[in-house]
Design an enzyme around this catalytic site. Structure first.
Site, mmCIF file in Angstrom:
data_model
loop_
_atom_site.group_PDB
_atom_site.id
_atom_site.type_symbol
_atom_site.label_atom_id
_atom_site.label_comp_id
_atom_site.label_asym_id
_atom_site.label_seq_id
_atom_site.Cartn_x
_atom_site.Cartn_y
_atom_site.Cartn_z
ATOM 1 N N SER A 260 0.845 -1.206 -0.080
ATOM 2 C CA SER A 260 0.263 0.005 0.012
ATOM 3 C C SER A 260 0.774 1.196 -0.051
ATOM 4 O O SER A 260 2.098 1.209 -0.035
ATOM 5 C CB SER A 260 -1.187 -0.186 1.115
ATOM 6 N N LYS A 261 0.001 2.474 -0.136
ATOM 7 C CA LYS A 261 0.860 3.647 -0.220
ATOM 8 C C LYS A 261 1.886 4.009 0.876
ATOM 9 O O LYS A 261 2.927 4.815 0.703
ATOM 10 C CB LYS A 261 0.020 4.825 -0.197
ATOM 11 N N ARG A 262 1.595 3.236 1.930
ATOM 12 C CA ARG A 262 2.694 3.634 2.878
ATOM 13 C C ARG A 262 4.091 2.845 2.907
ATOM 14 O O ARG A 262 4.932 3.194 3.579
ATOM 15 C CB ARG A 262 2.083 3.342 4.401
#
Ligand code: GLU
Length: 486
Positions: A260-262
């Site tokens: 994910s973006k994190r």
């Protein structure tokens, strides 16, 4: 032999994800290997989640990756993708076929009734499947429900399909990647194929489209395995050949959670914005589940395609190692022809006045700065002192306050006087002499150069110093030296 036809069928509810790009690439490689065709279909039946910007992003990202599709509606010499929402009039006909053949039925249940069934299953702690209570409605009962204003959805009858095409409830298929997979059909439950508003559900639209687009091999993520069993039954109920399926393991983050973006960029367009080269991205993504037979990981798409065998793709999950991607990107940056690199670098240097240098000088700038970088975006900082004359000396105050620093700088000015700045060669010689001169006074050669570098770039590290001096030219170089002496 029938032509191999594969497709990528993204849903436009976000920018093209790197995982979807991997699926697209594997389909593309498979098509190349088999001499077949690669098709793009935008699955936008879910109007609420669909946005035009995502369709455009998917389109542009696939093109940027070089994953060009082989057909589609002609739009001025280019192929538009097939788009499900433009095909809405096709699906009812196929639903009708299933109704006529007895493999589908109208369901008049309201959302409240369906919810109540679900609650009851939960209360009884049994896995919920639709009760099938609408399957045997008489024409009179239906008429009554219609009179109440109800609009039917259409459901697929699992029981009928199992009975007609399978000896037991077990549905099996031979997955191209994972080998034999099975599922107990009794656990599936009659699912909706057409919603009451007349639009198809994913599982139905995908079968009709794959059928009409003559897709022979469906390669996609393993999150679709449970859908595959449903889709096989629909193919059988339509009386058509079932395509081959291959399911790829998922792509996980280095911490083994969902990517994910994190963790970093996940959309292809973001990777490109961050300064990854297409060639590196494609090469890296190919290695998520596939391994070259000769162990050499850096490969062009054509080399990968020649070596690609779907049966050898790993059936397990792959880890998306950003560090490895960075390393690989660095390798590509180092190897790329300078002319090409310049084209890729320009967007990252957009704030600078590139006109200041000749074309050859710009190439030289890249040649001397590319060695340590892993991302093109790093070029902006790494070349800043070549474009921005306002050199800040705060970070190098220690170097410039060495007791020999002013001596080095004033001697530099002196030797610059009669020096030819039009090529690097005489500069190399002159500064080698200068280092020798200071060495005799006990100053290490690198200390001498540190002072000059600090004064002219505001940094303690960087590209080849004589190349920088030549690029700056006599006037600017000596101006910076003088400014640092004050
Ligand atoms: N539209 C589906 C998705 O984006 C893919 C369907 C398929 O490959 O069958 O997950």
């Amino acid at each position: 032999m029938t032509e191999t036809r594969v497709r990528i069928a993204p849903s436009p509810s976000g920018n093209l994800h790197i995982g979807t790009a991997r699926t697209a690439l594997f389909n593309y490689l498979y098509a190349k290997k088999m001499g077949g065709k690669f098709v793009l279909r935008i699955e936008d039946t879910d109007a609420e989640r669909t946005e035009q910007q995502y369709i455009d992003n998917i389109f542009d990202s696939l093109k940027a990756l070089g994953l060009n599709w082989d057909e589609g509606p002609d739009v001025g010499g280019d192929y538009a993708p097939y788009t499900q929402s433009e095909r809405f009039d096709i699906y009812p006909e196929y639903a009708q076929k299933l109704l006529d053949a007895g493999f589908a039925y109208e369901c008049y249940c309201t959302p409240e009734e369906l919810e109540a069934e679900k609650q009851a299953s939960q209360a009884n702690k049994v896995a919920h499947v639709y009760s099938g209570k609408c399957e045997n409605l008489t024409e009179e009962e239906k008429a009554k429900l219609i009179a109440e204003g109800r609009k039917p959805a259409i459901r697929f009858s699992i029981k009928k399909a199992l009975k007609a095409f399978h000896e037991t409830s077990e549905i099996t298929f031979d997955d191209l990647v994972k080998g034999e997979l099975k599922q107990n059909g009794d656990l599936i439950g009659d699912f909706v194929i057409m919603k009451s508003n007349g639009t198809p559900t994913y599982n139905f639209a995908v079968v009709v489209d794959d059928l009409l687009m003559k897709i022979t091999d469906i390669i996609r993520g393993e999150d679709h395995i449970s859908n595959t069993f449903k889709q096989i039954l629909i193919y059988e109920a339509l009386g058509v050949e079932v395509p081959r399926f291959g399911h790829l393991g998922m792509i996980l983050a280095p911490d083994r959670s969902k990517l994910s973006k994190r963790h970093g960029a996940t959309a292809v367009s973001d990777f490109i914005k961050e300064g990854y080269l297409i060639e590196a991205l494609v090469n890296f993504v190919a290695l998520l589940g596939w391994a070259p037979s000769d162990g050499v990981e850096i490969k062009t798409v054509d080399e990968i395609a020649a070596d690609f065998r779907i049966a050898e793709v790993s059936s397990s999950n792959s880890i998306f190692e950003y560090d490895k991607l960075n390393w690989m990107n660095g390798q590509y940056i180092k190897k790329m022809p300078l002319e090409e690199l310049l084209e890729h670098a320009k967007p990252f240097l957009a704030e600078y006045n590139l006109e200041r240098y000749t074309h050859d000088e710009l190439l030289r700038i890249l040649e001397i700065t590319r060695e340590p970088i892993t991302l093109l975006s790093e070029l902006k900082y790494d070349t800043e002192y070549l474009f921005n004359d306002d050199i800040k000396l705060d970070e190098v105050s220690e170097v410039l306050s060495a007791e020999y620093a002013n001596d080095v700088l004033s001697r530099t000015l002196e030797i610059s006087e009669g020096l030819d700045f039009s090529s690097e060669e005489p500069l190399h010689e002159a500064f080698a002499n200068l280092r020798g001169e200071f060495k005799e006074k006990g100053i290490k050669p690198k200390e001498t150069m540190w002072v000059i570098r600090a004064a002219t770039t505001g940094r303690t590290r960087g590209a080849d110093m004589c190349a920088i001096i030549k690029l700056l030219g006599k006037d600017e170089f000596t101006r910076r030296i003088k400014a640092a002496m004050n």
